[in-house]
Design a protein around this motif. Structure first.
Motif, PDB file in Angstrom:
ATOM      1  N   TRP A  27       0.828  -1.204   0.000  1.00  0.00           N
ATOM      2  CA  TRP A  27       0.000   0.000   0.000  1.00  0.00           C
ATOM      3  C   TRP A  27       0.865   1.258   0.000  1.00  0.00           C
ATOM      4  O   TRP A  27       0.522   2.268  -0.627  1.00  0.00           O
ATOM      5  N   MET A  28       1.989   1.196   0.690  1.00  0.00           N
ATOM      6  CA  MET A  28       2.909   2.329   0.684  1.00  0.00           C
ATOM      7  C   MET A  28       3.451   2.554  -0.723  1.00  0.00           C
ATOM      8  O   MET A  28       3.566   3.689  -1.193  1.00  0.00           O
ATOM      9  N   ALA A  29       3.790   1.467  -1.410  1.00  0.00           N
ATOM     10  CA  ALA A  29       4.294   1.572  -2.781  1.00  0.00           C
ATOM     11  C   ALA A  29       3.221   2.117  -3.719  1.00  0.00           C
ATOM     12  O   ALA A  29       3.513   2.903  -4.629  1.00  0.00           O
ATOM     13  N   ALA A  30       1.973   1.708  -3.497  1.00  0.00           N
ATOM     14  CA  ALA A  30       0.874   2.201  -4.334  1.00  0.00           C
ATOM     15  C   ALA A  30       0.667   3.696  -4.135  1.00  0.00           C
ATOM     16  O   ALA A  30       0.487   4.454  -5.100  1.00  0.00           O
ATOM     17  N   LEU A  31       0.693   4.129  -2.872  1.00  0.00           N
ATOM     18  CA  LEU A  31       0.544   5.558  -2.585  1.00  0.00           C
ATOM     19  C   LEU A  31       1.708   6.347  -3.188  1.00  0.00           C
ATOM     20  O   LEU A  31       1.509   7.420  -3.788  1.00  0.00           O
ATOM     21  N   ALA A  32       2.921   5.818  -3.040  1.00  0.00           N
ATOM     22  CA  ALA A  32       4.094   6.491  -3.605  1.00  0.00           C
ATOM     23  C   ALA A  32       3.985   6.573  -5.118  1.00  0.00           C
ATOM     24  O   ALA A  32       4.385   7.577  -5.728  1.00  0.00           O
ATOM     25  N   ALA A  33       3.446   5.532  -5.741  1.00  0.00           N
ATOM     26  CA  ALA A  33       3.293   5.545  -7.197  1.00  0.00           C
ATOM     27  C   ALA A  33       2.389   6.692  -7.639  1.00  0.00           C
ATOM     28  O   ALA A  33       2.676   7.389  -8.615  1.00  0.00           O
ATOM     29  N   VAL A  34       1.293   6.897  -6.898  1.00  0.00           N
ATOM     30  CA  VAL A  34       0.375   7.996  -7.226  1.00  0.00           C
ATOM     31  C   VAL A  34       1.085   9.341  -7.109  1.00  0.00           C
ATOM     32  O   VAL A  34       0.997  10.199  -8.008  1.00  0.00           O
ATOM     33  N   LEU A  35       1.807   9.529  -6.007  1.00  0.00           N
ATOM     34  CA  LEU A  35       2.493  10.805  -5.778  1.00  0.00           C
ATOM     35  C   LEU A  35       3.610  11.021  -6.809  1.00  0.00           C
ATOM     36  O   LEU A  35       3.754  12.123  -7.357  1.00  0.00           O
ATOM     37  N   PHE A  36       4.393   9.999  -7.056  1.00  0.00           N
ATOM     38  CA  PHE A  36       5.511  10.142  -7.986  1.00  0.00           C
ATOM     39  C   PHE A  36       5.022  10.340  -9.423  1.00  0.00           C
ATOM     40  O   PHE A  36       5.614  11.101 -10.189  1.00  0.00           O
ATOM     41  N   LEU A  37       3.946   9.651  -9.786  1.00  0.00           N
ATOM     42  CA  LEU A  37       3.401   9.858 -11.138  1.00  0.00           C
ATOM     43  C   LEU A  37       2.791  11.256 -11.263  1.00  0.00           C
ATOM     44  O   LEU A  37       2.856  11.865 -12.341  1.00  0.00           O
ATOM     45  N   GLY A  38       2.237  11.772 -10.168  1.00  0.00           N
ATOM     46  CA  GLY A  38       1.767  13.157 -10.182  1.00  0.00           C
ATOM     47  C   GLY A  38       2.918  14.118 -10.402  1.00  0.00           C
ATOM     48  O   GLY A  38       2.792  15.106 -11.149  1.00  0.00           O
ATOM     49  N   ALA A  39       4.061  13.840  -9.761  1.00  0.00           N
ATOM     50  CA  ALA A  39       5.247  14.669  -9.978  1.00  0.00           C
ATOM     51  C   ALA A  39       5.750  14.537 -11.413  1.00  0.00           C
ATOM     52  O   ALA A  39       6.208  15.516 -12.021  1.00  0.00           O
ATOM     53  N   LEU A  40       5.642  13.322 -11.959  1.00  0.00           N
ATOM     54  CA  LEU A  40       6.082  13.109 -13.336  1.00  0.00           C
ATOM     55  C   LEU A  40       5.195  13.860 -14.322  1.00  0.00           C
ATOM     56  O   LEU A  40       5.673  14.361 -15.344  1.00  0.00           O
ATOM     57  N   TRP A  41       3.909  13.970 -14.021  1.00  0.00           N
ATOM     58  CA  TRP A  41       2.990  14.773 -14.846  1.00  0.00           C
ATOM     59  C   TRP A  41       3.495  16.213 -14.936  1.00  0.00           C
ATOM     60  O   TRP A  41       3.500  16.819 -16.013  1.00  0.00           O
ATOM     61  N   GLU A  42       3.936  16.748 -13.802  1.00  0.00           N
ATOM     62  CA  GLU A  42       4.473  18.109 -13.785  1.00  0.00           C
ATOM     63  C   GLU A  42       5.826  18.170 -14.506  1.00  0.00           C
ATOM     64  O   GLU A  42       6.148  19.183 -15.148  1.00  0.00           O
ATOM     65  N   TRP A  43       6.614  17.122 -14.382  1.00  0.00           N
ATOM     66  CA  TRP A  43       7.902  17.056 -15.102  1.00  0.00           C
ATOM     67  C   TRP A  43       7.667  17.198 -16.602  1.00  0.00           C
ATOM     68  O   TRP A  43       8.396  17.924 -17.290  1.00  0.00           O
ATOM     69  N   TYR A  44       6.648  16.501 -17.118  1.00  0.00           N
ATOM     70  CA  TYR A  44       6.353  16.578 -18.552  1.00  0.00           C
ATOM     71  C   TYR A  44       5.950  17.994 -18.956  1.00  0.00           C
ATOM     72  O   TYR A  44       6.233  18.430 -20.080  1.00  0.00           O
ATOM     73  N   ARG A  45       5.309  18.689 -18.056  1.00  0.00           N
ATOM     74  CA  ARG A  45       4.967  20.097 -18.335  1.00  0.00           C
ATOM     75  C   ARG A  45       6.242  20.920 -18.470  1.00  0.00           C
ATOM     76  O   ARG A  45       6.341  21.783 -19.356  1.00  0.00           O
ATOM     77  N   LEU A  46       7.216  20.663 -17.589  1.00  0.00           N
ATOM     78  CA  LEU A  46       8.491  21.377 -17.687  1.00  0.00           C
ATOM     79  C   LEU A  46       9.264  20.972 -18.942  1.00  0.00           C
ATOM     80  O   LEU A  46      10.104  21.731 -19.420  1.00  0.00           O
ATOM     81  N   ALA A  47       8.987  19.774 -19.450  1.00  0.00           N
ATOM     82  CA  ALA A  47       9.610  19.321 -20.693  1.00  0.00           C
ATOM     83  C   ALA A  47       8.846  19.816 -21.915  1.00  0.00           C
ATOM     84  O   ALA A  47       9.112  19.382 -23.036  1.00  0.00           O
ATOM     85  N   GLU A  48       7.868  20.700 -21.673  1.00  0.00           N
ATOM     86  CA  GLU A  48       7.092  21.364 -22.735  1.00  0.00           C
ATOM     87  C   GLU A  48       6.200  20.408 -23.508  1.00  0.00           C
ATOM     88  O   GLU A  48       5.974  20.577 -24.702  1.00  0.00           O
TER      89      GLU A  48
END
Length: 278
Positions: A27-48
């Motif tokens: 469950w900790m890994a699942a929660l981390a996946a949600v948070l990290f993928l949310g951060a990756l969504w923002e990373w893609y925004r910075l990658a234009e």
């Protein structure tokens, strides 16, 4: 802004601590996946990558990669350990490359196709190993949850120590072209704060005195890598003219603004803990 930043931290920190200490590793890994993928969504925004469909497809690809890691690790603890270690080593390798990238500020500013592809690949190279490292640390025996909390608190303390030491004593710029507000004095304050937390956490977890040097060494390297993670995100933001990766967290910006140092530090901590045996 400082008050808002502190109040938001006072809300987020107890929730994060409770999750780390109370949730089982899956469950900790699942929660981390949600948070990290949310951060990756923002990373893609910075990658234009402005098109939300394209960003969604890229995010789905990374989610499927996480699922593949879980599937490959299922029912075989030995294979799981090897796979997670390899991912952590790959993550460390990426952040070493990022150090060289930081010295080439101009690379990627033109928005060329090749630079964008590298930024997209860098997002995966940063997020997936960090997620693997988080699961590896949390699943460790006998105090995996405690060690994960220590790892996170080292980065949090270093970030806060750098912020306040920089505001109070900052004179010499650390990387003026990338992050003008960061100073050498702030870096030293962050290192000190991180080491104090590392020692306190190790003692609370019952670490023998003969192993404290190992905790200090790993914490020192992890904090330095967290600074690289912070600076690399600042580089991405500066290249596209953004102040924050998002506006989800009052006073802190986006998810990526909060985990940039964590994703760089976790693979170092995981491998250091395994290698030095604490």
């Amino acid at each position: 802004m400082t008050r808002t930043r502190v109040l938001a931290a006072l809300v987020m920190a107890p929730l994060a601590i409770a999750a780390v200490l109370l949730l089982p590793t899956p469950w900790m890994a699942a929660l981390a996946a949600v948070l990290f993928l949310g951060a990756l969504w923002e990373w893609y925004r910075l990658a234009e990558v402005e098109d939300t469909t394209a960003r969604g497809v890229l995010l789905l690809a990374n989610l499927l990669l996480m699922v593949a890691v879980v599937w490959a690790s299922a029912n075989d603890p030995g294979r799981s350990l090897v796979l997670l270690k390899l991912l952590c080593v790959a993550g460390i390798g990426w952040w070493l490359v990022a150090m060289a990238w930081l010295r080439r500020f101009e690379f990627g500013t033109a928005g060329s196709g090749s630079a964008r592809i590298l930024k997209l690949a860098a997002g995966t190279a940063a997020i997936i190993p960090a997620w693997a490292a988080l699961g590896l640390i949390h699943a460790g025996e006998p105090a995996g949850a405690g060690w994960l909390l220590v790892a996170l608190m080292i980065v949090w303390a270093a970030d806060s120590g750098a912020y306040f030491a920089g505001r109070k004593f900052g004179r010499h710029k650390l990387a003026p072209r990338i992050s003008p507000n960061k100073t050498v004095e702030g870096l030293l304050g962050g290192l000190l704060a991180g080491l104090v937390v590392a020692l306190a956490g190790a003692l609370l977890l019952g670490t023998p005195a003969t192993q404290l040097w190992a905790v200090v060494l790993v914490a020192l390297i992890a904090v330095l890598f967290s600074v690289v993670g912070d600076l690399f995100e600042s580089l991405l933001k500066r290249q596209v003219g953004m102040k924050d990766s998002g506006n989800l967290i009052p006073g802190h910006g986006g998810l990526l603004d909060r985990v940039d140092g964590v994703i760089a530090a976790l693979p170092v901590f995981a491998i250091g803990q395994i290698w030095l045996g604490f």
